[in-house]
Design an enzyme around this catalytic site. Structure first.
Site, PDB file in Angstrom:
ATOM      1  N   GLU A 223       9.175  16.931  14.364  1.00 18.92           N
ATOM      2  CA  GLU A 223       9.452  17.066  12.923  1.00 18.92           C
ATOM      3  C   GLU A 223       8.520  18.086  12.290  1.00 18.92           C
ATOM      4  OE1 GLU A 223       8.465  13.119  11.380  1.00 18.92           O
ATOM      5  OE2 GLU A 223      10.358  13.183  10.321  1.00 18.92           O
TER       6      GLU A 223
ATOM      7  N   LYS B 231       0.846  -1.194   0.000  1.00 20.75           N
ATOM      8  CA  LYS B 231       0.000   0.000   0.000  1.00 20.75           C
ATOM      9  C   LYS B 231       0.883   1.245   0.000  1.00 20.75           C
ATOM     10  CE  LYS B 231      -1.916   3.084   2.526  1.00 20.75           C
ATOM     11  NZ  LYS B 231      -2.056   4.138   1.519  1.00 20.75           N
TER      12      LYS B 231
ATOM     13  N   GLU C 169       9.537   2.150  10.584  1.00 18.43           N
ATOM     14  CA  GLU C 169      10.525   3.188  10.242  1.00 18.43           C
ATOM     15  C   GLU C 169       9.797   4.511  10.363  1.00 18.43           C
ATOM     16  OE1 GLU C 169      13.675   2.961   9.545  1.00 18.43           O
ATOM     17  OE2 GLU C 169      13.841   0.792   9.425  1.00 18.43           O
TER      18      GLU C 169
ATOM     19  N   CYS D 298      13.243  11.921   6.138  1.00 19.46           N
ATOM     20  CA  CYS D 298      13.186  11.483   7.542  1.00 19.46           C
ATOM     21  C   CYS D 298      14.494  11.776   8.261  1.00 19.46           C
ATOM     22  CB  CYS D 298      12.835  10.007   7.615  1.00 19.46           C
ATOM     23  SG  CYS D 298      13.945   8.990   6.629  1.00 19.46           S
TER      24      CYS D 298
HETATM   25  P1  NAP Z   1       1.895   8.736   7.368  1.00 24.71           P
HETATM   26  O1  NAP Z   1       0.848   9.766   7.291  1.00 24.71           O
HETATM   27  O2  NAP Z   1       2.098   8.029   8.665  1.00 24.71           O
HETATM   28  O3  NAP Z   1       1.561   7.697   6.200  1.00 24.71           O
HETATM   29  C1  NAP Z   1       2.421   6.634   5.883  1.00 24.71           C
HETATM   30  C2  NAP Z   1       1.621   5.524   5.239  1.00 24.71           C
HETATM   31  O4  NAP Z   1       0.705   5.005   6.200  1.00 24.71           O
HETATM   32  C3  NAP Z   1       0.778   5.998   4.065  1.00 24.71           C
HETATM   33  O5  NAP Z   1       0.739   4.994   3.086  1.00 24.71           O
HETATM   34  C4  NAP Z   1      -0.579   6.178   4.714  1.00 24.71           C
HETATM   35  O6  NAP Z   1      -1.643   6.113   3.804  1.00 24.71           O
HETATM   36  C5  NAP Z   1      -0.596   4.984   5.642  1.00 24.71           C
HETATM   37  N1  NAP Z   1      -1.588   5.031   6.697  1.00 24.71           N
HETATM   38  C6  NAP Z   1      -2.322   6.096   7.129  1.00 24.71           C
HETATM   39  N2  NAP Z   1      -3.143   5.697   8.130  1.00 24.71           N
HETATM   40  C7  NAP Z   1      -2.931   4.378   8.326  1.00 24.71           C
HETATM   41  C8  NAP Z   1      -3.466   3.399   9.213  1.00 24.71           C
HETATM   42  N3  NAP Z   1      -4.401   3.695  10.120  1.00 24.71           N
HETATM   43  N4  NAP Z   1      -3.012   2.144   9.135  1.00 24.71           N
HETATM   44  C9  NAP Z   1      -2.053   1.810   8.239  1.00 24.71           C
HETATM   45  N5  NAP Z   1      -1.500   2.688   7.365  1.00 24.71           N
HETATM   46  C10 NAP Z   1      -1.935   3.953   7.415  1.00 24.71           C
HETATM   47  O7  NAP Z   1       3.307   9.322   6.967  1.00 24.71           O
HETATM   48  P2  NAP Z   1       3.654  10.205   5.700  1.00 24.71           P
HETATM   49  O8  NAP Z   1       3.132  11.572   5.945  1.00 24.71           O
HETATM   50  O9  NAP Z   1       3.238   9.481   4.448  1.00 24.71           O
HETATM   51  O10 NAP Z   1       5.241  10.173   5.730  1.00 24.71           O
HETATM   52  C11 NAP Z   1       6.003  11.100   6.463  1.00 24.71           C
HETATM   53  C12 NAP Z   1       6.583  10.432   7.694  1.00 24.71           C
HETATM   54  O11 NAP Z   1       7.330   9.287   7.304  1.00 24.71           O
HETATM   55  C13 NAP Z   1       7.557  11.329   8.417  1.00 24.71           C
HETATM   56  O12 NAP Z   1       7.325  11.262   9.793  1.00 24.71           O
HETATM   57  C14 NAP Z   1       8.913  10.719   8.073  1.00 24.71           C
HETATM   58  O13 NAP Z   1       9.900  10.994   9.028  1.00 24.71           O
HETATM   59  C15 NAP Z   1       8.577   9.285   7.987  1.00 24.71           C
HETATM   60  N6  NAP Z   1       9.574   8.557   7.181  1.00 24.71           N
HETATM   61  C16 NAP Z   1      10.476   7.764   7.824  1.00 24.71           C
HETATM   62  C17 NAP Z   1      11.463   7.103   7.100  1.00 24.71           C
HETATM   63  C18 NAP Z   1      12.478   6.238   7.792  1.00 24.71           C
HETATM   64  O14 NAP Z   1      13.284   5.601   7.109  1.00 24.71           O
HETATM   65  N7  NAP Z   1      12.512   6.159   9.110  1.00 24.71           N
HETATM   66  C19 NAP Z   1      11.521   7.251   5.718  1.00 24.71           C
HETATM   67  C20 NAP Z   1      10.594   8.075   5.098  1.00 24.71           C
HETATM   68  C21 NAP Z   1       9.621   8.722   5.843  1.00 24.71           C
HETATM   69  P3  NAP Z   1      -2.229   7.474   3.177  1.00 24.71           P
HETATM   70  O15 NAP Z   1      -1.126   8.068   2.360  1.00 24.71           O
HETATM   71  O16 NAP Z   1      -3.345   6.989   2.380  1.00 24.71           O
HETATM   72  O17 NAP Z   1      -2.639   8.347   4.333  1.00 24.71           O
END
Ligand code: NAP
Length: 492
Positions: free
Chosen positions: A384, A174, A249, A283
């Site tokens: 962040e 997904k 992650e 990130c």
């Molecule tokens: P996010 O809002 O948490 O979304 C990540 C993924 O989770 C998306 O595919 C999202 O779908 C999905 N999701 C949303 N609600 C969910 C639920 N209840 N159950 C399961 N999945 C769900 O994060 P983001 O805004 O896409 O990404 C930014 C974050 O990612 C930042 O905090 C960044 O630091 C972190 N990140 C970390 C790394 C690492 O290596 N540690 C790498 C990259 C990014 P939708 O898009 O449909 O909402």
């Protein structure tokens, strides 16, 4: 409209026919209309993955054949680099050149796991008994839900898909609802490379709708998630109901520590890149600049000068150095975050107002922004923004630099700059972060584990451990000459 859901070897529309428009963050233009999957689609994908895994169709291939498959996928990615980079830049607004670097990294990821798969073998254990052989085998963990973010859409899912395939798992992928295009293309390449039907499944749609299904269904054995902390916490607690293994992650609030005896030319240049690359939507972005007090004025003057020079623009603007934020919603969050920082006493030195230049007016652009006079009591230092906002703190001693660097709930990455090797060694050891760069910022290698301490997550991607996440460890004890145990009297 493209049928963007791939289940059991077939492309299909959403079960209720719903669609979503993907619009460019750079200028709002329509990029694609994709299927908006719902719970029924997630359930169908889980059923297909479970059935393919239980049939043994992929595990029976063995390590060598799966290794060859991954190498083929890497070749196909390299063949399609132009197309994939265009898709990635369309969804994210990032420059084409950055997307091309990402595709090269994705191919390198598949090659890394191809290599690891080719080296896998059982481990022999000394049973201590001549007629008993004992060994450890490594089995595929089963059905995996692989959930990715929007900032490096293809790269982040490649870190999951490649080891899942190497191990022989079946999966449901997904991608973020905002950036599905390259995930769709990857699934086409997996099909072309010959991944058996039902092994690789893709559901596009909103995490808020299908996320719980993908992370709680008892037929799913493992969830690998990259994204924000609050979503990660929810997944972890939901997965507990079925004692599912979870790898997370999550975010980072990464300290970038510069001592006065560092190569200041290089350190200052890297400070700018670490914070403003991809407009801070990284990130591991070096968003917390932590300077020895004596060099504060000199370094800050230079980074402000450099920040003002950074040119914003869309994927096809060859003069652009960084692109837009992902969405209007995200831009508003970054603005609110900044306002809170200023309210808490941070001093705004540059940036801070969304870009209104005519050529940027239809996109979600926010300029490089620097907040000075910051300390660890502030929200902008602890949380962040995932945008182009750098905070500046100062320290007086090595101990204070370490204390500041660790004064965060996160522990993803950090850097330390000094010409004193003994000092950088001490500081790097003391920092509680999954990656520490010394006199550098940002590089990673597929052969080196990536992941976070503390609230930055658990588990590791890449390296050898990135494959182990997808394996169950089994001990097989073979008695080649069985006789009665004699433990209980047999009454004979
Ligand atoms: P996010 O809002 O948490 O979304 C990540 C993924 O989770 C998306 O595919 C999202 O779908 C999905 N999701 C949303 N609600 C969910 C639920 N209840 N159950 C399961 N999945 C769900 O994060 P983001 O805004 O896409 O990404 C930014 C974050 O990612 C930042 O905090 C960044 O630091 C972190 N990140 C970390 C790394 C690492 O290596 N540690 C790498 C990259 C990014 P939708 O898009 O449909 O909402």
């Amino acid at each position: 409209m493209r049928s963007s859901i791939f289940i059991d070897g077939e492309w299909r529309p959403a079960s209720d026919g719903a669609t979503r428009e993907i619009r460019s963050p750079a200028d709002g233009s329509l990029i694609a209309t994709v299927s908006e999957g719902k719970i029924d689609d997630a359930l169908a994908a889980i059923a297909a993955a479970r059935s393919s895994f239980d049939s043994g169709v992929f595990t029976s291939w063995g390590w060598a054949r799966r290794s060859a498959l991954l190498a083929t996928v890497a070749d196909l990615l390299e063949r399609d680099v132009e197309l994939i980079a265009a898709l990635e830049s369309g969804d994210t607004g990032k420059r084409i050149i950055e997307s091309k670097y990402d595709v090269a990294d994705v191919a390198a990821t598949f090659r890394h796991f191809a290599q690891l798969a080719s080296e896998q073998h059982d481990k022999k254990i000394d049973s201590g008994i001549p007629h008993v052989s004992s060994r450890i085998t490594y089995d595929a963990i089963g059905v995996c839900s692989l959930i990715g973010p929007w900032n490096y859409p293809l790269l982040q899912i490649a870190w999951k898909v490649a080891p899942a395939l190497a191990a022989g798992c079946s999966f449901i992928l997904k991608p973020s609802e905002l950036t599905p295009s390259t995930a769709m293309h990857l699934l086409k390449l997996l099909e072309e490379a010959g991944v058996p039907r039902g092994v690789a499944n893709l559901v596009t749609g909103a995490g808020s709708v299908i996320g719980d299904t993908l992370t709680t269904d008892p037929r799913v054995d493992f969830v690998s998630f990259t994204g924000g902390l609050s979503t990660g916490k929810r997944i972890m607690s939901k997965a507990a109901e079925t004692v599912k293994k979870v790898a997370l992650e999550l975010g980072g609030k990464n300290p970038h520590i510069i001592f006065a005896d560092a190569d200041l030319d290089a350190a200052t240049d890297f400070a700018v890149t670490a914070a403003f690359l991809h407009s801070g939507q990284v990130c591991s972005a070096g968003t917390r600049l932590i300077l020895e007090r004596s060099i504060h004025d000199q370094v800050v003057t230079e980074i402000v000068r450099r920040a003002k020079l950074i040119r914003l623009g869309g994927p096809t603007d060859l003069t652009a150095e960084t692109g837009p934020l992902i969405s209007e919603g995200h831009l508003k969050k970054v603005e609110e975050y900044l306002a809170r920082g200023v309210q808490e006493g941070a001093k705004l030195l540059v940036g801070g107002v969304r870009s209104t230049a005519p050529e940027l007016s239809r996109g979600w652009y926010f300029p490089p922004t620097i907040l000075d006079n910051c300390d660890t009591s502030m929200y902008c230092v602890q949380e962040e923004s995932f945008g182009p906002i750098m905070t500046v703190e100062v320290f007086e001693s090595e101990e204070e630099a370490i204390r500041l660097g660790n004064d965060t709930i996160y522990g993803l990455s950090g850097a330390v700059w000094s010409k004193d090797n003994a000092k950088t060694e001490r500081v790097s050891k003391a920092l509680r972060h999954g990656t520490v760069w010394i006199n550098d910022y940002g590089p990673y290698k597929p052969a080196a584990e990536w992941g976070g301490f503390k609230a930055s997550g658990n588990g590791r991607e890449l390296g050898e451990h990135g494959l182990q996440e997808y394996l169950e460890i089994k001990h097989i004890w073979t008695n080649n000459s069985p006789s009665k145990s004699g433990w209980f009297a047999d009454g004979i």
